[in-house]
Design a protein around this motif. Structure first.
Motif, mmCIF file in Angstrom:
data_model
loop_
_atom_site.group_PDB
_atom_site.id
_atom_site.type_symbol
_atom_site.label_atom_id
_atom_site.label_comp_id
_atom_site.label_asym_id
_atom_site.label_seq_id
_atom_site.Cartn_x
_atom_site.Cartn_y
_atom_site.Cartn_z
ATOM 1 N N VAL A 235 0.853 -1.179 0.000
ATOM 2 C CA VAL A 235 0.000 0.000 0.000
ATOM 3 C C VAL A 235 0.891 1.232 0.000
ATOM 4 O O VAL A 235 1.708 1.424 0.912
ATOM 5 N N ALA A 236 0.778 2.051 -1.051
ATOM 6 C CA ALA A 236 1.487 3.330 -1.113
ATOM 7 C C ALA A 236 0.599 4.360 -0.426
ATOM 8 O O ALA A 236 -0.284 4.956 -1.037
ATOM 9 N N ALA A 237 0.831 4.532 0.862
ATOM 10 C CA ALA A 237 -0.073 5.303 1.707
ATOM 11 C C ALA A 237 0.268 6.790 1.692
ATOM 12 O O ALA A 237 1.357 7.211 1.301
ATOM 13 N N PHE A 238 -0.683 7.593 2.147
ATOM 14 C CA PHE A 238 -0.431 9.013 2.339
ATOM 15 C C PHE A 238 0.638 9.204 3.415
ATOM 16 O O PHE A 238 0.734 8.427 4.373
ATOM 17 N N GLY A 239 1.398 10.288 3.300
ATOM 18 C CA GLY A 239 2.258 10.757 4.384
ATOM 19 C C GLY A 239 3.059 9.685 5.082
ATOM 20 O O GLY A 239 3.835 8.950 4.469
ATOM 21 N N ALA A 240 2.881 9.596 6.396
ATOM 22 C CA ALA A 240 3.668 8.686 7.223
ATOM 23 C C ALA A 240 3.047 7.303 7.345
ATOM 24 O O ALA A 240 3.455 6.505 8.193
ATOM 25 N N GLY A 241 2.037 7.010 6.499
ATOM 26 C CA GLY A 241 1.433 5.688 6.502
ATOM 27 C C GLY A 241 -0.056 5.710 6.780
ATOM 28 O O GLY A 241 -0.552 4.927 7.597
ATOM 29 N N HIS A 242 -0.783 6.584 6.076
ATOM 30 C CA HIS A 242 -2.206 6.774 6.343
ATOM 31 C C HIS A 242 -3.044 6.460 5.109
ATOM 32 O O HIS A 242 -2.613 6.681 3.973
ATOM 33 N N SER A 281 -4.767 5.359 10.421
ATOM 34 C CA SER A 281 -3.423 5.864 10.717
ATOM 35 C C SER A 281 -2.426 4.708 10.730
ATOM 36 O O SER A 281 -2.805 3.529 10.696
ATOM 37 N N GLU A 282 -1.143 5.061 10.802
ATOM 38 C CA GLU A 282 -0.097 4.026 10.783
ATOM 39 C C GLU A 282 -0.213 3.071 11.970
ATOM 40 O O GLU A 282 -0.083 1.845 11.823
ATOM 41 N N SER A 283 -0.494 3.584 13.172
ATOM 42 C CA SER A 283 -0.587 2.704 14.340
ATOM 43 C C SER A 283 -1.805 1.795 14.236
ATOM 44 O O SER A 283 -1.763 0.618 14.625
ATOM 45 N N ASP A 284 -2.892 2.329 13.698
ATOM 46 C CA ASP A 284 -4.104 1.535 13.500
ATOM 47 C C ASP A 284 -3.842 0.401 12.516
ATOM 48 O O ASP A 284 -4.190 -0.763 12.769
ATOM 49 N N LEU A 285 -3.191 0.697 11.401
ATOM 50 C CA LEU A 285 -2.955 -0.307 10.363
ATOM 51 C C LEU A 285 -1.940 -1.354 10.812
ATOM 52 O O LEU A 285 -2.129 -2.551 10.580
ATOM 53 N N LEU A 286 -0.870 -0.918 11.467
ATOM 54 C CA LEU A 286 0.122 -1.882 11.950
ATOM 55 C C LEU A 286 -0.485 -2.792 13.013
ATOM 56 O O LEU A 286 -0.160 -3.984 13.087
ATOM 57 N N GLY A 287 -1.396 -2.238 13.795
ATOM 58 C CA GLY A 287 -2.087 -3.045 14.796
ATOM 59 C C GLY A 287 -3.038 -4.057 14.194
ATOM 60 O O GLY A 287 -3.431 -5.028 14.857
ATOM 61 N N ARG A 288 -3.407 -3.869 12.942
ATOM 62 C CA ARG A 288 -4.303 -4.797 12.241
ATOM 63 C C ARG A 288 -3.532 -5.788 11.366
ATOM 64 O O ARG A 288 -4.135 -6.492 10.552
ATOM 65 N N GLY A 289 -2.213 -5.827 11.516
ATOM 66 C CA GLY A 289 -1.429 -6.861 10.851
ATOM 67 C C GLY A 289 -0.640 -6.431 9.644
ATOM 68 O O GLY A 289 0.030 -7.257 9.016
ATOM 69 N N LEU A 290 -0.709 -5.136 9.258
ATOM 70 C CA LEU A 290 0.102 -4.697 8.143
ATOM 71 C C LEU A 290 1.575 -4.647 8.550
ATOM 72 O O LEU A 290 1.900 -4.539 9.741
ATOM 73 N N ILE A 291 2.462 -4.729 7.579
ATOM 74 C CA ILE A 291 3.906 -4.792 7.818
ATOM 75 C C ILE A 291 4.529 -3.474 7.359
ATOM 76 O O ILE A 291 4.301 -3.036 6.234
ATOM 77 N N SER A 292 5.309 -2.858 8.215
ATOM 78 C CA SER A 292 5.919 -1.584 7.866
ATOM 79 C C SER A 292 7.061 -1.763 6.865
ATOM 80 O O SER A 292 7.899 -2.658 6.999
#
Length: 329
Positions: A235-242, A281-292
């Motif tokens: 996922v090419a996310a907005f900004g810092a990962g949104h 947000s980045e913390s929300d997505l990483l908490g749902r299993g996405l990989i940074s």
């Protein structure tokens, strides 16, 4: 005498005007390319030439590039001191990174190309080849993995990007070049830490990966389709990962079944981990299993994800591999 192997893959650097075609096409061999380079005799190197492919950079495949990596490894085993690869600029940033991910040892591999065809006024191919040959033959370039030589600048494979469609200085890095070729001398004051090579990438393994960009007022239907059709997703996310709030449940569903990597579409800077807390947000997505993806841009992240999957890494193994091989460590 230093021995260099040069692999030609085609691309603009090997293109000339073809009668009746309406445009330039790949036509020159590796021998033709070298014949146009001034000052080769003064280099003091032996050059072994290999016409590996003769196609536009946009048509290269992972199978092509992993076969190239295998051929490069055989050349090093046979006593070659350095490698130069010439190819189309459309995909240099990905080719260089793929080769870097699987390259073992300290000997340099240098990728270059040209923004102007061989038949154009002011063709930049000969100068770029000469700089690449100097770099591949230099002890200074050892231990740095794969480099891109362009306009006398030297870029690390994991950072370099093509940032202009036509300029002869199209290749840049967010951190700047790590070195230059100056007065026929290779100077590399910045030396990035090498990452471990990935072993066992099998081009016969069927893997499909995709990049989906976050955009304003995007309902997520294309994201959902990409998640169904792909084995792995970036996922090419907005900004810092949104991402849009409407994407959250879709991404959570996909990441429960397949690796989903979160990168920033900005092309510079890192995905954050805990600064923002809103839905999407980045913390929300990483908490749902996405990989940074850390500092890796979406295209480099997709390259790393794809090579890891070709090597047999599953969803559980990809997160620590992204941390180790990518820029999160």
């Amino acid at each position: 005498m230093t021995r260099i192997a040069m692999f030609s893959l085609g691309g603009t650097i090997a293109m000339t005007q073809q009668s009746g075609s309406g445009g330039v096409q790949p036509a020159l061999s590796a021998s033709d390319l070298l014949a146009a380079v001034p000052g080769l005799a003064e280099l003091g190197v032996t050059i072994d030439i290999h016409d590996f492919r003769r196609i536009p950079g946009a048509s290269l495949t992972y199978a092509d590039l992993l076969e190239l990596a295998s051929s490069i490894a055989k050349q090093f085993a046979g006593g070659v001191d350095g490698i130069v690869v010439t190819q189309g600029t459309d995909t240099i940033e990905e080719t260089a990174y793929i080769l870097d991910l699987v390259h073992e040892g300290d000997a340099p591999v240098v990728v270059t190309g040209a923004m102007r065809s061989a038949s154009a006024a002011g063709a930049d191919g000969p100068a770029n080849i000469l700089a690449a040959l100097r770099t591949a033959a230099s002890a200074t370039a050892r231990g740095l993995g794969v480099l891109v030589a362009f306009a006398d600048e030297l870029h690390a494979a994991r950072y370099v990007r093509k940032t202009h469609s036509t300029s002869i200085t199209a290749f840049t890095s967010p951190r700047g070049p790590i070195g230059h070729v100056v007065e026929n001398e290779v100077r590399i004051p910045l030396r990035p830490v090498r990452r471990p090579a990935i072993a066992g990438a099998d081009p016969s393994r069927r893997v499909r990966t995709s990049v989906v960009a976050a955009t304003v007022d995007n309902d997520g239907e294309l994201l959902r389709a990409a998640g169904e059709l792909s084995d792995g997703l970036v996922v090419a996310a907005f900004g810092a990962g949104h991402v849009p709030a409407g994407w959250v449940s879709v991404l959570e569903n996909i990441s429960a079944r397949k690796p989903v990597v979160l990168a920033s579409r900005t092309g510079s800077g890192s995905v954050l981990s805990s600064t923002y807390g809103f839905s999407g947000s980045e913390s929300d997505l990483l908490g749902r299993g996405l990989i940074s993806a850390g500092h890796l841009d979406p295209y480099k992240a997709r390259t790393l994800l794809h090579v890891l999957m070709l090597a047999g890494a599953d969803r559980v193994a990809i997160d620590p591999a992204m941390r180790l091989v990518g820029d999160r460590a």
